[in-house]
Design an enzyme around this catalytic site. Structure first.
Site, short mmCIF file in Angstrom:
data_model
loop_
_atom_site.label_atom_id
_atom_site.label_comp_id
_atom_site.label_asym_id
_atom_site.label_seq_id
_atom_site.Cartn_x
_atom_site.Cartn_y
_atom_site.Cartn_z
N ARG A 115 -5.30 12.69 -9.45
CA ARG A 115 -5.35 13.55 -8.27
C ARG A 115 -6.26 14.73 -8.61
O ARG A 115 -5.98 15.48 -9.52
CB ARG A 115 -3.95 14.05 -7.92
CG ARG A 115 -3.00 12.96 -7.42
CD ARG A 115 -1.63 13.53 -7.11
NE ARG A 115 -0.65 12.52 -6.72
CZ ARG A 115 -0.23 12.34 -5.47
NH1 ARG A 115 -0.73 13.08 -4.48
NH2 ARG A 115 0.67 11.42 -5.18
N HIS A 120 -9.35 19.38 -7.32
CA HIS A 120 -9.28 20.09 -6.04
C HIS A 120 -9.30 21.60 -6.20
O HIS A 120 -8.85 22.16 -7.21
CB HIS A 120 -7.98 19.69 -5.31
CG HIS A 120 -7.90 18.21 -5.07
ND1 HIS A 120 -6.72 17.55 -4.85
CD2 HIS A 120 -8.87 17.24 -5.01
CE1 HIS A 120 -6.96 16.25 -4.67
NE2 HIS A 120 -8.27 16.04 -4.78
N LYS A 151 -2.50 28.33 -9.70
CA LYS A 151 -1.48 27.29 -9.81
C LYS A 151 -0.78 27.36 -11.16
O LYS A 151 -1.43 27.49 -12.19
CB LYS A 151 -2.11 25.89 -9.63
CG LYS A 151 -2.72 25.67 -8.26
CD LYS A 151 -3.60 24.46 -8.20
CE LYS A 151 -4.34 24.42 -6.86
NZ LYS A 151 -5.40 23.40 -6.84
N TYR A 178 4.55 22.33 -8.98
CA TYR A 178 3.74 23.51 -9.22
C TYR A 178 3.89 24.55 -8.13
O TYR A 178 4.29 24.24 -7.02
CB TYR A 178 2.26 23.15 -9.42
CG TYR A 178 1.60 22.32 -8.36
CD1 TYR A 178 1.96 21.00 -8.16
CD2 TYR A 178 0.56 22.84 -7.60
CE1 TYR A 178 1.34 20.21 -7.21
CE2 TYR A 178 -0.08 22.05 -6.65
CZ TYR A 178 0.31 20.75 -6.47
OH TYR A 178 -0.33 19.96 -5.53
N ASP A 191 -11.33 11.69 -3.05
CA ASP A 191 -11.68 12.02 -4.45
C ASP A 191 -12.75 11.07 -4.98
O ASP A 191 -13.60 11.46 -5.78
CB ASP A 191 -10.42 12.01 -5.32
CG ASP A 191 -9.45 13.12 -4.91
OD1 ASP A 191 -8.25 12.99 -5.19
OD2 ASP A 191 -9.93 14.10 -4.29
C1 LIG Z 1 -1.95 19.97 -1.12
C2 LIG Z 1 -1.07 19.77 0.07
C3 LIG Z 1 -1.05 18.57 0.76
N1 LIG Z 1 -0.23 18.40 1.84
C4 LIG Z 1 -0.21 17.09 2.50
C5 LIG Z 1 -1.56 16.58 2.94
C6 LIG Z 1 -1.43 15.08 2.80
O1 LIG Z 1 -0.88 14.53 3.97
C7 LIG Z 1 -0.45 14.89 1.66
C8 LIG Z 1 -1.11 14.57 0.34
O2 LIG Z 1 -2.12 15.54 0.15
P1 LIG Z 1 -3.22 15.31 -0.94
O3 LIG Z 1 -3.70 13.89 -0.93
O4 LIG Z 1 -4.26 16.40 -0.79
O5 LIG Z 1 -2.41 15.55 -2.30
P2 LIG Z 1 -3.01 15.72 -3.75
O6 LIG Z 1 -4.16 14.79 -3.97
O7 LIG Z 1 -1.87 15.68 -4.69
O8 LIG Z 1 -3.61 17.19 -3.71
C9 LIG Z 1 -3.32 18.14 -4.73
O9 LIG Z 1 -4.02 17.68 -5.86
C10 LIG Z 1 -4.30 18.60 -6.89
C11 LIG Z 1 -3.55 18.19 -8.12
C12 LIG Z 1 -4.14 20.03 -6.61
O10 LIG Z 1 -4.24 20.86 -7.51
C13 LIG Z 1 -3.88 20.51 -5.25
O11 LIG Z 1 -2.67 21.25 -5.24
C14 LIG Z 1 -3.80 19.48 -4.20
O12 LIG Z 1 -5.11 19.33 -3.65
O13 LIG Z 1 0.26 16.15 1.54
C15 LIG Z 1 0.60 19.41 2.31
O14 LIG Z 1 1.33 19.24 3.30
N2 LIG Z 1 0.58 20.62 1.66
C16 LIG Z 1 -0.22 20.84 0.56
O15 LIG Z 1 -0.17 21.96 -0.02
#
Ligand SMILES: Cc1cn([C@H]2C[C@H](O)[C@@H](COP(=O)(O)OP(=O)(O)O[C@H]3O[C@H](C)C(=O)[C@H](O)[C@H]3O)O2)c(=O)[nH]c1=O
Length: 179
Positions: free
Chosen positions: A57, A60, A69, A129, A166
Site C-alpha cells: 500500500r 501515498h 503519521k 496509525y 498505485d
Molecule cells: C486513507 C483513507 C481511505 N479511506 C477509504 C477510501 C477507500 O474507499 C478505502 C481504501 O482506501 P485506500 O485504497 O486509499 O487505502 P490505502 O491504500 O491503505 O491508503 C493508505 O495507504 C498508505 C499506507 C497511507 O499512508 C495512507 O494513510 C493511505 O493512503 O478507504 C477512508 O475512508 N479514509 C482514509 O483516511
C-alpha cells in the site's frame, strides 16, 4: 526513540510489561510522545487496515493537508517506508525502511512532507496509525513504489499486489512534491 537515516523519521519503542497473563503497553501517550520526540503535534484520525502477504500500500501522501503519521503493526509484520518529498530538503528523494511487527512493537513517525507505504512480509498484517490531519482524497497523490530514481530495496521477490492507483503512480520526476 531510535533515530533513522532521515533525521525527521523516528522509530519509537514502547515499554512493554509482560507477566504470566500476557503483555501490556501504552500504545500512545501524548505527553511521552512530545517529551521523547520534541514534537508538538496533535492527531485527529485513527486508521486500521488489514492486508495479505505481498500487498504493498503506497507510496501515498496528501499534497495539501499533508498528514504526519504514527504507524504500528498489531498482527504480522510489514516493511514500512518513508520517502522525503520536500524539494528543499538535503534528503529529497531519499528513503528509509523499517520492519514493524507485532513482535517488535515498534512504531514509526513519518512527518508531513513524506510519502509513506508498506509491504506485508507476513501471511497477513493489521496496520494501525494516527494522522495529524484528516483524509482529503482530492489531495491524495501516489509515488511509484519501484521508481529507480528512489531505489527502495523492498524485501520481495517478484511483483507485489497493488491497488490500480498505485500501479499507475507517478515517478519522483513527475509527481507533485513539497517546497
Ligand atoms: C486513507 C483513507 C481511505 N479511506 C477509504 C477510501 C477507500 O474507499 C478505502 C481504501 O482506501 P485506500 O485504497 O486509499 O487505502 P490505502 O491504500 O491503505 O491508503 C493508505 O495507504 C498508505 C499506507 C497511507 O499512508 C495512507 O494513510 C493511505 O493512503 O478507504 C477512508 O475512508 N479514509 C482514509 O483516511
Amino acid at each position: 526513540m531510535i533515530p533513522t537515516a532521515l533525521p525527521e523519521v523516528l522509530i519509537l519503542e514502547p515499554k512493554v510489561f509482560g507477566d504470566a497473563r500476557g503483555f501490556f503497553f501504552e500504545s500512545f501517550n501524548a505527553r511521552d510522545f512530545a517529551q521523547c520526540t520534541g514534537l508538538d503535534v496533535s492527531f485527529v484520525q485513527d486508521n486500521h487496515s488489514k492486508s495479505g502477504k505481498g500487498v504493498l500500500r503506497g507510496l501515498h501522501y496528501q499534497i495539501e493537508h499533508p498528514q504526519g503519521k504514527l504507524v504500528r503493526v498489531t498482527q504480522g509484520a510489514v516493511f514500512d517506508v518513508a520517502v522525503d518529498l520536500r524539494r528543499s530538503s538535503p534528503n529529497f528523494g531519499k528513503w528509509e525502511g523499517v520492519l514493524l511487527s507485532e513482535n517488535n512493537k515498534r512504531q514509526l513517525w513519518i512527518p508531513p512532507g513524506f510519502a509513506h507505504g508498506f509491504l506485508v512480509t507476513s501471511d497477513s498484517a493489521e496496520f494501525l496509525y494516527k494522522t495529524t490531519d484528516y483524509w482529503h482524497p482530492e489531495h491524495e497523490r501516489s509515488l511509484l513504489w519501484n521508481d529507480p530514481a528512489v531505489g527502495i530495496e523492498w524485501p520481495i521477490q517478484g511483483e507485489p499486489l497493488l491497488a490500480a492507483k498505485d500501479s499507475a503512480a507517478a515517478t519522483l520526476e513527475l509527481t507533485e512534491v513539497f517546497a
